[in-house]
Motif scaffolding. Structure first.
Motif, PDB file in Angstrom:
ATOM      1  N   MET A   1       0.843  -1.195   0.000  1.00 19.55           N
ATOM      2  CA  MET A   1       0.000   0.000   0.000  1.00 19.55           C
ATOM      3  C   MET A   1       0.880   1.248   0.000  1.00 19.55           C
ATOM      4  O   MET A   1       0.618   2.207  -0.735  1.00 19.55           O
TER       5      MET A   1
ATOM      6  N   VAL B   1       1.127   4.200  -2.946  1.00 14.86           N
ATOM      7  CA  VAL B   1       1.028   5.647  -2.716  1.00 14.86           C
ATOM      8  C   VAL B   1       2.283   6.347  -3.237  1.00 14.86           C
ATOM      9  O   VAL B   1       2.198   7.404  -3.862  1.00 14.86           O
TER      10      VAL B   1
ATOM     11  N   GLY C   1      -4.838   5.694   1.213  1.00 12.42           N
ATOM     12  CA  GLY C   1      -3.773   5.157   2.058  1.00 12.42           C
ATOM     13  C   GLY C   1      -3.986   5.525   3.520  1.00 12.42           C
ATOM     14  O   GLY C   1      -3.822   4.698   4.421  1.00 12.42           O
TER      15      GLY C   1
ATOM     16  N   SER D   1      -8.051   2.691  -3.437  1.00 14.79           N
ATOM     17  CA  SER D   1      -6.697   2.604  -3.970  1.00 14.79           C
ATOM     18  C   SER D   1      -6.600   1.725  -5.196  1.00 14.79           C
ATOM     19  O   SER D   1      -5.663   1.819  -5.962  1.00 14.79           O
TER      20      SER D   1
END
Length: 106
Positions: free
Chosen positions: A54, A58, A81, A104
């Motif tokens: 994750m 980002v 995030g 996301s």
């Protein structure tokens, strides 16, 4: 080099987005059929790995922003995030974690 990092971030977003709680029963069934139940001992390491992916996603969005200067995708990536980590560590909310992981993967 920068183009490769952006692609890694995209892969991380797809993997993080695909670890949705709704799919766990189906994945558990398929995993058991293939004998992947033995990987249950590594659940905590996989959990940490998904969080790292994750962060990589980002970071990929940040690098992508530096190339095209469009703010909307960056804002969505940062909010998603933040939602995932806030859902995991601040509010202990599965809903917030799920919502952040879905955003996301878009």
């Amino acid at each position: 080099m920068k183009a490769h990092l952006e692609k890694i971030g995209g892969v991380g977003a797809v993997i993080a987005g695909r670890r949705l709680p709704v799919c766990f029963p189906k994945l558990a069934l398929i995993g058991a059929l293939f004998g992947l139940g033995a990987l249950g001992a590594y659940e905590s390491q996989i959990f940490v790995g998904v969080q790292i992916l994750m962060l990589v996603a980002v970071a990929g969005h940040v690098l992508s922003f530096l190339g095209h200067r469009r703010k909307a995708p960056l804002v969505v990536a940062l909010l998603s995030g933040a939602a995932v980590f806030a859902g995991l560590y601040v509010f202990a909310s599965e809903w917030l974690t799920y919502a952040g992981s879905r955003a996301s993967s878009r």
